[in-house]
Design an enzyme around this catalytic site. Structure first.
Site, short mmCIF file in Angstrom:
data_model
loop_
_atom_site.label_atom_id
_atom_site.label_comp_id
_atom_site.label_asym_id
_atom_site.label_seq_id
_atom_site.Cartn_x
_atom_site.Cartn_y
_atom_site.Cartn_z
N LEU A 1 7.34 35.96 12.47
CA LEU A 1 6.12 35.60 13.17
C LEU A 1 5.86 36.58 14.32
O LEU A 1 6.79 37.07 14.95
CB LEU A 1 6.23 34.19 13.76
CG LEU A 1 6.54 33.05 12.78
CD1 LEU A 1 6.33 31.71 13.47
CD2 LEU A 1 5.70 33.14 11.51
N ASP B 1 15.67 35.02 12.75
CA ASP B 1 16.71 33.99 12.71
C ASP B 1 17.48 33.91 14.03
O ASP B 1 18.71 33.86 14.04
CB ASP B 1 17.68 34.26 11.55
CG ASP B 1 16.97 34.28 10.20
OD1 ASP B 1 15.98 33.54 10.04
OD2 ASP B 1 17.40 35.04 9.31
N ASN C 1 12.87 22.28 0.78
CA ASN C 1 12.98 21.75 2.15
C ASN C 1 11.71 21.02 2.56
O ASN C 1 11.78 19.97 3.21
CB ASN C 1 13.31 22.87 3.14
CG ASN C 1 14.79 23.16 3.18
OD1 ASN C 1 15.57 22.38 3.71
ND2 ASN C 1 15.21 24.28 2.59
N ASN D 1 12.80 26.64 12.23
CA ASN D 1 13.12 27.32 10.97
C ASN D 1 14.47 26.82 10.47
O ASN D 1 15.32 26.41 11.25
CB ASN D 1 13.20 28.83 11.19
CG ASN D 1 13.50 29.59 9.90
OD1 ASN D 1 12.91 29.29 8.85
ND2 ASN D 1 14.41 30.54 9.95
N GLY E 1 10.08 25.37 -2.15
CA GLY E 1 9.58 24.25 -1.34
C GLY E 1 10.48 23.02 -1.33
O GLY E 1 10.01 21.92 -1.01
N MET F 1 8.87 33.41 4.21
CA MET F 1 9.58 34.69 4.22
C MET F 1 8.88 35.75 5.07
O MET F 1 8.72 36.89 4.65
CB MET F 1 9.75 35.20 2.78
CG MET F 1 10.44 34.21 1.85
SD MET F 1 12.10 33.82 2.41
CE MET F 1 12.92 35.30 1.86
N ARG F 2 8.44 35.34 6.25
CA ARG F 2 7.77 36.31 7.13
C ARG F 2 8.23 36.11 8.57
O ARG F 2 8.44 34.98 9.01
CB ARG F 2 6.25 36.10 7.10
CG ARG F 2 5.59 36.45 5.80
CD ARG F 2 4.11 36.15 5.88
NE ARG F 2 3.44 36.87 6.96
CZ ARG F 2 3.03 38.13 6.88
NH1 ARG F 2 3.17 38.80 5.77
NH2 ARG F 2 2.46 38.72 7.91
N ASP G 1 11.65 32.36 17.57
CA ASP G 1 11.01 33.34 18.44
C ASP G 1 10.63 34.54 17.59
O ASP G 1 10.64 34.45 16.36
CB ASP G 1 11.92 33.71 19.64
CG ASP G 1 13.26 34.25 19.18
OD1 ASP G 1 13.35 34.76 18.04
OD2 ASP G 1 14.22 34.19 19.97
N HIS H 1 17.78 28.08 8.11
CA HIS H 1 18.38 29.30 7.54
C HIS H 1 19.72 28.92 6.88
O HIS H 1 20.49 28.16 7.46
CB HIS H 1 18.62 30.33 8.66
CG HIS H 1 19.20 31.61 8.14
ND1 HIS H 1 18.43 32.53 7.45
CD2 HIS H 1 20.46 32.10 8.16
CE1 HIS H 1 19.21 33.53 7.08
NE2 HIS H 1 20.44 33.29 7.50
C1 GRF Z 1 16.33 27.84 1.94
O1 GRF Z 1 17.64 28.20 1.58
C2 GRF Z 1 16.09 28.11 3.40
O2 GRF Z 1 17.22 27.92 4.19
C3 GRF Z 1 15.70 29.56 3.41
O3 GRF Z 1 14.93 29.73 2.25
C4 GRF Z 1 15.30 28.75 1.29
C5 GRF Z 1 14.05 28.01 0.94
O4 GRF Z 1 14.25 27.07 -0.09
N1 GRF Z 1 15.01 29.89 4.63
P1 GRF Z 1 13.12 26.00 -0.40
O5 GRF Z 1 11.83 26.81 -0.66
O6 GRF Z 1 12.98 25.11 0.78
O7 GRF Z 1 13.57 25.29 -1.62
#
Ligand code: GRF
Length: 200
Positions: free
Chosen positions: A92, A144, A14, A106, A12, A89-90, A140, A108
């Site tokens: 949609l 990614d 981000n 999103n 979490g 991690m899913r 979408d 990435h």
């Molecule tokens: C990040 O590297 C993001 O780009 C990817 O999953 C990771 C999530 O990290 N999709 P966090 O849970 O936000 O720390």
């Protein structure tokens, strides 16, 4: 006030960067709800500590669209107008994407379209690229894949292992996710094919 719904599965960081940007007045938004599909997500605990509405909607053994209907219901109940995937991690379903057209973002940890999917930083190292980075894009139904809103590059150093590269990329993730959200909330862009172009 713009109401964000943030979807997470793990650490979490981000999500926390977005929350900090709001706290610092860099985003004209509030976090309406944080949803995790994983009950043990560290980010869920952090969101609760911040006094945010944070809930787990367990995904295990659920069919994709049935799960997405539960999540969309929660987002609607909180009148969310922008959905931010932050380590969710899913994939949609078309149903979910159709409920929030061009309102799901999103992040990435690679320069898409290079290295989609899992372990993007390790993929970059193993491929031997000299630069990698991160991407914020519209979501979408494909992995990614949607139009790119923001990217940042970082060097790949000869001494890097996966952790060192991931940490360098993560700092940029935290910066550009806020920038991308700000642009989308401002409405000052148009989408021309795959290109997201600022207006004004
Ligand atoms: C990040 O590297 C993001 O780009 C990817 O999953 C990771 C999530 O990290 N999709 P966090 O849970 O936000 O720390």
């Amino acid at each position: 006030m713009n109401r964000l719904g943030i979807l997470i599965s793990g650490r979490g960081s981000n999500f926390e960067a977005i929350a900090d940007s709001i706290g610092a007045g860099k985003l004209d938004a509030e976090i309406a709800i944080v949803i995790s599909n994983n009950p043990n997500a560290e980010g869920l605990r952090r969101a609760q500590q911040r006094g945010l509405r944070a809930v787990c909607v367990r995904s295990r053994a659920m069919e994709r669209e049935a799960y997405d209907r539960l999540v969309v219901e929660k987002l609607r109940a909180e009148r969310v107008d922008l959905v931010c995937l932050a380590g969710f991690m899913r994939l949609l379903s078309a149903y979910f994407v159709g409920e929030f057209p061009q309102r799901i973002l999103n992040i990435h940890p690679s320069l898409l379209p290079a290295f989609p999917g899992l372990e993007a930083q390790l993929q970059a190292l193993e491929h031997g690229v000299k630069h990698s980075g991160c991407t914020v894009h519209f979501v979408d139904e494909k992995l990614d894949a949607g139009p790119i809103i923001a990217q940042a590059t970082v060097p790949v150093l000869d001494s890097d292992d996966e952790g060192a590269l991931a940490a360098r990329i993560l700092r940029e993730e935290h910066r550009i996710y806020t920038e991308a959200i700000r642009l989308v909330l401002s409405g000052k862009y148009r989408i021309d094919g795959r290109r997201v172009l600022p207006t004004q």
